[in-house]
Motif scaffolding. Structure first.
Motif, PDB file in Angstrom:
ATOM      1  N   ASP A  88     -80.460  32.587 -15.251  1.00  0.00           N
ATOM      2  CA  ASP A  88     -81.915  32.586 -15.366  1.00  0.00           C
ATOM      3  C   ASP A  88     -82.363  31.124 -15.450  1.00  0.00           C
ATOM      4  O   ASP A  88     -82.190  30.474 -16.488  1.00  0.00           O
ATOM      5  CB  ASP A  88     -82.330  33.370 -16.606  1.00  0.00           C
ATOM      6  N   GLN A  89     -82.917  30.612 -14.360  1.00  0.00           N
ATOM      7  CA  GLN A  89     -83.272  29.202 -14.300  1.00  0.00           C
ATOM      8  C   GLN A  89     -84.341  28.837 -15.329  1.00  0.00           C
ATOM      9  O   GLN A  89     -84.296  27.762 -15.933  1.00  0.00           O
ATOM     10  CB  GLN A  89     -83.761  28.858 -12.897  1.00  0.00           C
ATOM     11  N   ALA A  90     -85.283  29.731 -15.552  1.00  0.00           N
ATOM     12  CA  ALA A  90     -86.340  29.440 -16.531  1.00  0.00           C
ATOM     13  C   ALA A  90     -85.761  29.302 -17.934  1.00  0.00           C
ATOM     14  O   ALA A  90     -86.215  28.465 -18.730  1.00  0.00           O
ATOM     15  CB  ALA A  90     -87.397  30.545 -16.497  1.00  0.00           C
ATOM     16  N   MET A  91     -84.759  30.112 -18.261  1.00  0.00           N
ATOM     17  CA  MET A  91     -84.133  30.017 -19.577  1.00  0.00           C
ATOM     18  C   MET A  91     -83.431  28.676 -19.743  1.00  0.00           C
ATOM     19  O   MET A  91     -83.509  28.046 -20.810  1.00  0.00           O
ATOM     20  CB  MET A  91     -83.127  31.166 -19.757  1.00  0.00           C
ATOM     21  N   ILE A  92     -82.741  28.207 -18.710  1.00  0.00           N
ATOM     22  CA  ILE A  92     -82.059  26.918 -18.797  1.00  0.00           C
ATOM     23  C   ILE A  92     -83.066  25.793 -18.990  1.00  0.00           C
ATOM     24  O   ILE A  92     -82.869  24.881 -19.811  1.00  0.00           O
ATOM     25  CB  ILE A  92     -81.212  26.682 -17.531  1.00  0.00           C
ATOM     26  N   SER A 117     -86.207  25.897 -20.276  1.00  0.00           N
ATOM     27  CA  SER A 117     -86.990  25.904 -21.515  1.00  0.00           C
ATOM     28  C   SER A 117     -86.142  25.911 -22.777  1.00  0.00           C
ATOM     29  O   SER A 117     -86.517  25.285 -23.775  1.00  0.00           O
ATOM     30  CB  SER A 117     -87.920  27.130 -21.525  1.00  0.00           C
ATOM     31  N   SER A 118     -84.992  26.618 -22.739  1.00  0.00           N
ATOM     32  CA  SER A 118     -84.204  26.780 -23.960  1.00  0.00           C
ATOM     33  C   SER A 118     -83.061  25.792 -24.089  1.00  0.00           C
ATOM     34  O   SER A 118     -82.506  25.627 -25.176  1.00  0.00           O
ATOM     35  CB  SER A 118     -83.630  28.215 -24.024  1.00  0.00           C
ATOM     36  N   ILE A 119     -82.689  25.130 -22.981  1.00  0.00           N
ATOM     37  CA  ILE A 119     -81.544  24.219 -23.045  1.00  0.00           C
ATOM     38  C   ILE A 119     -81.945  22.797 -22.687  1.00  0.00           C
ATOM     39  O   ILE A 119     -81.837  21.870 -23.506  1.00  0.00           O
ATOM     40  CB  ILE A 119     -80.409  24.720 -22.110  1.00  0.00           C
ATOM     41  N   MET A 120     -82.423  22.619 -21.465  1.00  0.00           N
ATOM     42  CA  MET A 120     -82.698  21.270 -20.991  1.00  0.00           C
ATOM     43  C   MET A 120     -83.842  20.601 -21.764  1.00  0.00           C
ATOM     44  O   MET A 120     -83.755  19.417 -22.137  1.00  0.00           O
ATOM     45  CB  MET A 120     -83.028  21.298 -19.505  1.00  0.00           C
ATOM     46  N   LYS A 121     -84.904  21.321 -22.027  1.00  0.00           N
ATOM     47  CA  LYS A 121     -86.070  20.715 -22.684  1.00  0.00           C
ATOM     48  C   LYS A 121     -85.750  20.206 -24.077  1.00  0.00           C
ATOM     49  O   LYS A 121     -86.056  19.034 -24.401  1.00  0.00           O
ATOM     50  CB  LYS A 121     -87.213  21.731 -22.725  1.00  0.00           C
ATOM     51  N   PRO A 122     -85.130  20.994 -24.963  1.00  0.00           N
ATOM     52  CA  PRO A 122     -84.823  20.438 -26.296  1.00  0.00           C
ATOM     53  C   PRO A 122     -83.737  19.367 -26.266  1.00  0.00           C
ATOM     54  O   PRO A 122     -83.782  18.424 -27.078  1.00  0.00           O
ATOM     55  CB  PRO A 122     -84.370  21.664 -27.098  1.00  0.00           C
ATOM     56  N   LEU A 123     -82.773  19.455 -25.349  1.00  0.00           N
ATOM     57  CA  LEU A 123     -81.705  18.460 -25.308  1.00  0.00           C
ATOM     58  C   LEU A 123     -82.197  17.108 -24.790  1.00  0.00           C
ATOM     59  O   LEU A 123     -81.706  16.052 -25.204  1.00  0.00           O
ATOM     60  CB  LEU A 123     -80.542  18.953 -24.445  1.00  0.00           C
ATOM     61  N   SER A 156     -75.059  31.893 -23.088  1.00  0.00           N
ATOM     62  CA  SER A 156     -75.218  33.076 -22.232  1.00  0.00           C
ATOM     63  C   SER A 156     -76.568  33.025 -21.535  1.00  0.00           C
ATOM     64  O   SER A 156     -77.622  33.171 -22.165  1.00  0.00           O
ATOM     65  CB  SER A 156     -75.112  34.348 -23.080  1.00  0.00           C
ATOM     66  N   THR A 157     -76.548  32.791 -20.228  1.00  0.00           N
ATOM     67  CA  THR A 157     -77.786  32.722 -19.439  1.00  0.00           C
ATOM     68  C   THR A 157     -77.726  33.635 -18.221  1.00  0.00           C
ATOM     69  O   THR A 157     -78.447  33.446 -17.256  1.00  0.00           O
ATOM     70  CB  THR A 157     -78.020  31.278 -18.963  1.00  0.00           C
ATOM     71  N   SER A 158     -76.856  34.640 -18.262  1.00  0.00           N
ATOM     72  CA  SER A 158     -76.652  35.499 -17.097  1.00  0.00           C
ATOM     73  C   SER A 158     -77.914  36.289 -16.778  1.00  0.00           C
ATOM     74  O   SER A 158     -78.582  36.831 -17.674  1.00  0.00           O
ATOM     75  CB  SER A 158     -75.489  36.457 -17.358  1.00  0.00           C
ATOM     76  N   ASN A 159     -78.235  36.354 -15.515  1.00  0.00           N
ATOM     77  CA  ASN A 159     -79.386  37.133 -15.037  1.00  0.00           C
ATOM     78  C   ASN A 159     -79.093  37.587 -13.612  1.00  0.00           C
ATOM     79  O   ASN A 159     -79.495  36.949 -12.647  1.00  0.00           O
ATOM     80  CB  ASN A 159     -80.669  36.301 -15.091  1.00  0.00           C
TER      81      ASN A 159
END
Length: 552
Positions: A83-87, A89-95, A158-161
């Protein structure tokens, strides 16, 4: 006597040891090579190791970035599975957030792991992993790996979609009254459909991996406190012995775990209905689901299950008992009718009325083949037509079936290749086989028709009887996980007889099937049975209401 007991004890002990033995199976060659490889604190080394495994995969994405604008890092994932949106917003943005606001302090290297795990990564399913093979397996399942220079552990998120079809009505098990939901190919969704109907903590679901290269997830479902523990252990043992490249469907497992591999009769029942799986779990059976397959396996299985449907229990027992008897008659009819016709026409025409015999003889006057050859030709033609109808597209298949039945059948009769009575017999037999709910059971009966027809053409009615005796003897020898195949016919079981030829009232089937040896045998409370026997209170009876008003 003592020696016999000692041998028996040693034999049982040996069996127990075999069941508890850990079976080592081969895995993927690449994963085997990286099994004991641990990550180092060097980012470049880790990137090279992962790239050497993934190589030229076009959908494998690697991106370098800096954590907090200070620590070099890289993120890995398969773009086709996440799920590209999850990566984003939930991973790349805070890191990639760079501390600069008043009060924000710099994160030291030794604090980095704990801060990322507990404060920064906005995801509920994240774990630290230091084994290279585990990281590769996670990437192949749709996880995302984040590796940071200076840390010897990667973050697996876990980002499977994966796109999947929607839950729809089962195509092969349609009912008039009952749930309209069927399993799909995604294992987690299928498990949720079962949990939706069994909202109890006693439901146990244990997963295994089968297949060296497919790494298919297999879920074993059973009810704790109901299902016999030995049955669960045997199912796990048989599945654990399977060592194969890939398990692409539950049918692969079925062929490995059945007791007799050389019989036409199915010993494992499959279904795509969650409500049917739940009903069998509550009886004490075990269900097996495979990721990527919409069909669940149910064990153990007895023959009577193959002419029963989920709809038998959602309607009143009087009506469904009649329907079940009609279904059973159609099952027997589809097996023996062609062979009876051949034996009577060829050897015992005196068994049929004279008028009917004259009509049959007149219809067969111009047919150049014996009855056995004629029936075999029409039967084979019908099987070919049925297979062609199934494999063709739906729009063409319907037209082909009509053309085949009407045009070809009429042309065969007009040309003198077949008699009208033979076409009628085969047509009725085919319709009878469609009345069997289970496709695999109907297929076995269709195949057994051919040896019965040959026996009838050679020996007459004696051949039919001999063939039926051989089939019955074979059925008596079959077992499914130790349960005799003809249970509760043989051995007899009074409780099981209530749900055999006819379907008894639900409140009369108070116990679970005894041949499954469930840990909790009671299914219906005795209080419910007592309440059913009480006379009904006619709350809206006009006479009673009139009396009450008059007394007032």
């Amino acid at each position: 006597m003592n020696n016999s007991d000692g041998n028996s004890g040693s034999s049982s002990q040996s069996t127990a040891n075999n069941r508890s033995r850990v079976i080592t199976k081969a895995s993927s060659p690449i994963l085997d090579q990286t099994q004991n490889v641990k990550l180092t604190a060097s980012l470049e080394t880790t990137i090279q190791e992962i790239q050497s495994i993934m190589k030229d995969d076009s959908d494998f994405i690697q991106r370098r970035f800096q954590v907090f604008g200070e620590y070099n890092a890289a993120i890995f994932y398969y773009s086709s599975m996440i799920d590209q949106a999850m990566i984003n917003s939930s991973i790349m943005k805070p890191l990639m957030h760079v501390p600069g606001m008043p009060g924000e302090k710099r994160i030291e290297q030794n604090e980095l792991h704990d801060v990322l795990m507990n404060q920064i990564i906005y995801h509920s399913e994240v774990k630290a992993e230091s084994n290279l093979s585990a990281i590769v397996e996670g990437l192949l399942r749709g996880h995302t790996a984040v590796i940071i220079d200076g840390l010897d552990q990667a973050f697996l998120i876990s980002t499977s979609n994966i796109d999947k079809r929607a839950v729809d009505q089962p195509a092969t098990e349609q009912v008039i009254r009952g749930p309209r939901e069927g399993f799909i190919e995604l294992l987690d969704k299928n498990i949720s459909l079962i949990r939706y109907r069994l909202q109890t903590p006693e439901l146990r679901i244990q997963t295994m991996e089968v297949g060296r290269r497919s790494r298919s997830r297999v879920a074993i479902c059973y009810m704790d406190g109901i299902t016999n523990a030995e049955l669960v252990n045997e199912v796990k043992h048989r599945i654990s012995k399977i060592d194969i490249d890939a398990v692409l469907d539950s049918g692969y497992l079925e062929q490995f775990i059945e007791d007799n591999h050389y019989t036409p009769f199915p010993q494992v029942q499959y279904t795509e209905r969650p409500d049917k799986v739940v009903a069998n779990l509550l009886e004490g059976r075990v269900a097996i689901l495979v990721n990527g397959s919409p069909l669940a396996l149910i064990v153990p299985t007895v023959f009577s299950q193959f002419y029963q449907t989920a709809e038998d229990y959602t309607e009143r027992f009087v009506m469904m008992s009649a329907i079940r008897l009609a279904r059973l008659v159609a099952l027997v009819f589809s097996l023996v009718f062609p062979s009876l016709y051949v034996s009577i026409i060829s050897f015992n025409p005196e068994l049929i009325p004279t008028e009917f015999a004259v009509a049959v003889a007149g219809g067969r006057a111009g047919v150049p083949f014996p009855a056995v050859i004629e029936v075999l030709i029409i039967e084979i033609s019908m099987e070919v037509l049925r297979e062609a109808t199934i494999r063709l597209p739906r729009q063409i298949g319907g037209a082909l079936s009509i053309v085949g039945v009407l045009v070809i059948g009429q042309a065969a009769v007009s040309a003198g290749f077949a008699s009208p009575i033979t076409v009628v017999i085969i047509a009725l037999t085919t319709i009878g086989s469609f009345a069997t709910p289970a496709y695999n059971a109907a297929l076995s009966l269709r195949l057994l028709r051919f040896p019965l027809i040959i026996f009838a053409g050679i020996f007459g009615l004696y051949g039919v009887v001999i063939g039926l005796i051989l089939i019955a003897n074979h059925l008596l020898s079959l077992k499914s996980f130790g349960v005799p195949y003809l249970t509760p016919w043989v051995p007899g079981d009074i409780q099981g007889m209530k749900d055999l030829l006819v379907r008894g009232p639900l409140w009369r089937m108070g116990n679970r099937p005894s041949f499954l040896y469930p840990e909790d045998s009671q299914r219906v409370s005795p209080d419910t049975v007592t309440g059913m026997n009480e006379p009904p209170y006619n709350v809206l009876d006009p006479e009673e209401i009139t009396k009450e008003k008059g007394s007032e």
